[in-house]
Motif scaffolding. Structure first.
Motif, mmCIF file in Angstrom:
data_model
loop_
_atom_site.group_PDB
_atom_site.id
_atom_site.type_symbol
_atom_site.label_atom_id
_atom_site.label_comp_id
_atom_site.label_asym_id
_atom_site.label_seq_id
_atom_site.Cartn_x
_atom_site.Cartn_y
_atom_site.Cartn_z
ATOM 1 N N GLN A 1 37.230 40.430 40.215
ATOM 2 C CA GLN A 1 37.937 40.098 38.976
ATOM 3 C C GLN A 1 38.749 38.818 39.127
ATOM 4 O O GLN A 1 38.758 37.964 38.228
ATOM 5 N N LEU A 2 39.417 38.666 40.257
ATOM 6 C CA LEU A 2 40.201 37.455 40.489
ATOM 7 C C LEU A 2 39.297 36.232 40.622
ATOM 8 O O LEU A 2 39.630 35.141 40.142
ATOM 9 N N HIS B 1 36.389 35.804 39.164
ATOM 10 C CA HIS B 1 35.936 35.464 37.819
ATOM 11 C C HIS B 1 37.048 34.794 37.018
ATOM 12 O O HIS B 1 36.784 33.878 36.228
ATOM 13 N N ALA B 2 38.288 35.235 37.211
ATOM 14 C CA ALA B 2 39.402 34.620 36.491
ATOM 15 C C ALA B 2 39.583 33.164 36.898
ATOM 16 O O ALA B 2 39.846 32.295 36.062
ATOM 17 N N ASP C 1 36.379 31.276 35.420
ATOM 18 C CA ASP C 1 36.208 31.287 33.965
ATOM 19 C C ASP C 1 37.429 30.791 33.201
ATOM 20 O O ASP C 1 37.299 30.336 32.060
ATOM 21 N N VAL C 2 38.611 30.893 33.799
ATOM 22 C CA VAL C 2 39.836 30.573 33.059
ATOM 23 C C VAL C 2 40.621 29.436 33.709
ATOM 24 O O VAL C 2 40.889 28.407 33.078
ATOM 25 N N GLN C 3 40.986 29.620 34.973
ATOM 26 C CA GLN C 3 41.911 28.679 35.595
ATOM 27 C C GLN C 3 41.280 27.315 35.849
ATOM 28 O O GLN C 3 41.892 26.284 35.557
ATOM 29 N N ARG D 1 46.200 30.031 44.197
ATOM 30 C CA ARG D 1 45.167 29.828 43.177
ATOM 31 C C ARG D 1 45.538 28.673 42.256
ATOM 32 O O ARG D 1 44.687 27.847 41.898
#
Length: 260
Positions: free
Chosen positions: A92-93, A95-96, A99-101, A228
């Motif tokens: 999940q991290l 993908h975050a 996809d987002v950061q 991150r």
């Protein structure tokens, strides 16, 4: 002497935290921990209130002793319940970040200042591919910048597709066609990246021949928000440097054509 002893005393606790974080408890076990923790804490607080109301010093002393032990244990419970390092959590991290950061930081640092738009092209597992280009009808890069990021928990590969093919000629970092990229390569190396000695060749719609940079990430990278954020911000500056290198190469080519 005191510094070494202090660091050695902190090492066991650090190792304990890492071991606790590595446990992947099922949902029912985490629920049981929460229930037991709440029961102990509520019992201790109730005993404090009862002792204060009845002026019972022994009860208050026992309650304070219970809470003194329960509070440090509560940190362990919180770590076990909310700090899980299971495969699902790490995925999940990952993908975050992909996809987002990364899109947010690259758009903010490399795209918006130059009027470019970042478009996610594809993501397969831990690999994501993006394209940075000018919106329709606007001037920008002659060739859109396409790059891919492979995030493998503790290692990252970053691939930048070249606008034009280059023929092998000695060490890749010293290739004449990459003269405008030298400051980017130097900056990447300063951040711990290494340049693959030859062009990476990836097939598929998101593939092609590309510069491949790779580096090892800090331990527990995905579990530490500050790491991150630093990585994605640094990647944004990295992409901006590649864009600047392509712009410089385009300007140099235009000058040579004008002289010819």
């Amino acid at each position: 002497m005191s510094d070494s002893s202090a660091s050695s005393s902190l090492q066991p606790s650090s190792e304990l935290v890492r071991w606790l974080q590595s446990l992947a408890l099922p949902l029912w076990a985490r629920g049981t921990l929460v229930i037991v923790f709440l029961a102990v804490m509520s019992g201790g607080l109730a005993l404090v209130v009862w002792g204060a109301w009845n002026r019972d010093r022994e009860a208050m002393t026992a309650a304070i002793g219970l809470l003194t032990v329960a509070l440090p244990v509560s940190l362990v419970v919180i770590g076990l319940v909310f700090g899980q390092r299971s495969e699902r959590r790490l995925a999940q991290l990952t993908h975050a970040v992909l996809d987002v950061q990364i899109p947010a930081q690259v758009q903010q640092l490399a795209g918006t200042p130059r009027g470019l738009l970042l478009t996610p092209l594809a993501r397969t597992g831990c690999r994501a591919t993006y394209r940075l280009s000018a919106p329709a009808g606007q001037r920008g890069l002659h060739h859109p910048l396409q790059f891919s990021v492979e995030l493998n928990v503790r290692k990252v590969n970053v691939m930048f597709s070249l606008p034009e093919p280059i023929a092998p000629q000695g060490p890749l970092a010293e290739h004449p066609a990459l003269a405008s990229y030298q400051h980017v390569i130097a900056g990447a190396r300063a951040e711990g990246y290494r340049l693959n000695h030859e062009l990476a060749d990836y097939g598929g719609d998101d593939g092609g021949r590309a510069l491949l940079f790779y580096r090892t990430l800090p331990e527990d990278f995905l579990l530490r928000p500050i790491e991150r954020l630093y990585f994605t911000q640094d990647l944004g500056f990295f992409v901006r440097g590649i864009v600047e290198a392509q712009e410089a190469a385009q300007a140099g080519a235009a000058v040579r054509e004008a002289r010819a």
